[in-house]
Enzyme design. Sequence first.
Site, mmCIF file in Angstrom:
data_model
loop_
_atom_site.group_PDB
_atom_site.id
_atom_site.type_symbol
_atom_site.label_atom_id
_atom_site.label_comp_id
_atom_site.label_asym_id
_atom_site.label_seq_id
_atom_site.Cartn_x
_atom_site.Cartn_y
_atom_site.Cartn_z
ATOM 1 N N SER A 15 0.921 -1.330 -0.137
ATOM 2 C CA SER A 15 -0.051 -0.120 -0.048
ATOM 3 C C SER A 15 0.835 1.247 0.129
ATOM 4 C CB SER A 15 -1.016 -0.039 1.157
ATOM 5 O OG SER A 15 -0.266 0.210 2.259
ATOM 6 N N HIS A 111 8.843 3.072 8.649
ATOM 7 C CA HIS A 111 8.255 2.176 10.090
ATOM 8 C C HIS A 111 7.270 2.732 10.485
ATOM 9 C CE1 HIS A 111 9.485 -0.646 12.888
ATOM 10 N NE2 HIS A 111 9.503 0.339 13.574
ATOM 11 N N ASP A 147 15.979 -0.437 11.716
ATOM 12 C CA ASP A 147 15.032 0.628 11.696
ATOM 13 C C ASP A 147 15.743 1.714 12.613
ATOM 14 O OD1 ASP A 147 13.164 -0.810 10.817
ATOM 15 O OD2 ASP A 147 12.545 -1.687 12.853
ATOM 16 N N GLU A 176 1.308 6.819 6.926
ATOM 17 C CA GLU A 176 2.582 6.327 6.415
ATOM 18 C C GLU A 176 2.430 6.738 4.798
ATOM 19 O OE1 GLU A 176 3.420 2.385 6.910
ATOM 20 O OE2 GLU A 176 2.482 2.248 8.877
HETATM 21 C C1 GRF Z 1 3.809 -0.929 6.737
HETATM 22 O O1 GRF Z 1 3.184 -0.629 8.030
HETATM 23 C C2 GRF Z 1 5.355 -0.422 6.867
HETATM 24 O O2 GRF Z 1 5.340 0.714 7.622
HETATM 25 C C3 GRF Z 1 5.944 -1.609 7.452
HETATM 26 O O3 GRF Z 1 5.568 -2.727 6.381
HETATM 27 C C4 GRF Z 1 4.053 -2.385 6.401
HETATM 28 C C5 GRF Z 1 3.898 -2.271 4.895
HETATM 29 O O4 GRF Z 1 2.565 -2.086 4.303
HETATM 30 N N1 GRF Z 1 7.476 -1.574 7.200
HETATM 31 P P1 GRF Z 1 2.499 -1.921 2.823
HETATM 32 O O5 GRF Z 1 3.020 -3.417 2.181
HETATM 33 O O6 GRF Z 1 3.028 -0.928 2.351
HETATM 34 O O7 GRF Z 1 1.016 -2.027 2.788
#
Ligand code: GRF
Length: 217
Positions: A15, A111, A147, A176
């Site tokens: 996503s 993250h 991280d 995010e």
């Molecule tokens: C997200 O929460 C990102 O922060 C973490 O893994 C998840 C990935 O989600 N590192 P997506 O694949 O971008 O939907």
Amino acid sequence: MAHLSLGILISGRGSNMAALIEACTDPAYPARVAVVIANVADAPGLDKARAAGIDTVVVDHKAYDSRDAFEAALDSALKAARVDLVCLAGFMRLLNADFVKRWRDRIVNIHPSLLPAYKGLDTHARVLEDGVRVTGCTVHFVRPEMDHGPIVIQAAVPVLPDDTVGRLAARVLHQEHRVFVEAVRLIASGRVRVSGDKVLIEGSAPETAVLVNPQIA
Ligand code: GRF
């Protein structure tokens, strides 16, 4: 306008990748997605990328004898696509110091916590367990330690009394997508400079609103 060329690394849903792909459809956005690389052949994000007409490559870590060999293949795929900036978007493999050094200050990660708090996995469950009132997400330049690295941008998300891991994760994920797109915009516009362990950003207005949770009446 010269665009920064992105290589997005994913392992799953994608996503955050989709948010970057969408941002890059705006002619005014200073980046373009050159390639999406997955280390998992059936990562759902790959179909989303293909549907958007983006080149995809699978570099399956299980097909390599060593992490070095896997990372050499990753490196070649990124170079073949002439990538300027590597975006780790839910990429669930740790990268060796050599690879990270080669891409130093040209590789960022998203993250789901306010780093340096809650490194690692299951951040939201741990946040809920600890009764923390504010969590969030971070985009940072990658360093060999997991991280960890100079922070570009963060969003703070309040933890609500009836939160479950799923509800909290969904609200953080929404942020995010916003901050990843903004981080890449800042980097691609040449406004980001890494100085030691910190990031300096030219010409951005700082957020001055204070978040207190729960509200003070
Ligand atoms: C997200 O929460 C990102 O922060 C973490 O893994 C998840 C990935 O989600 N590192 P997506 O694949 O971008 O939907």
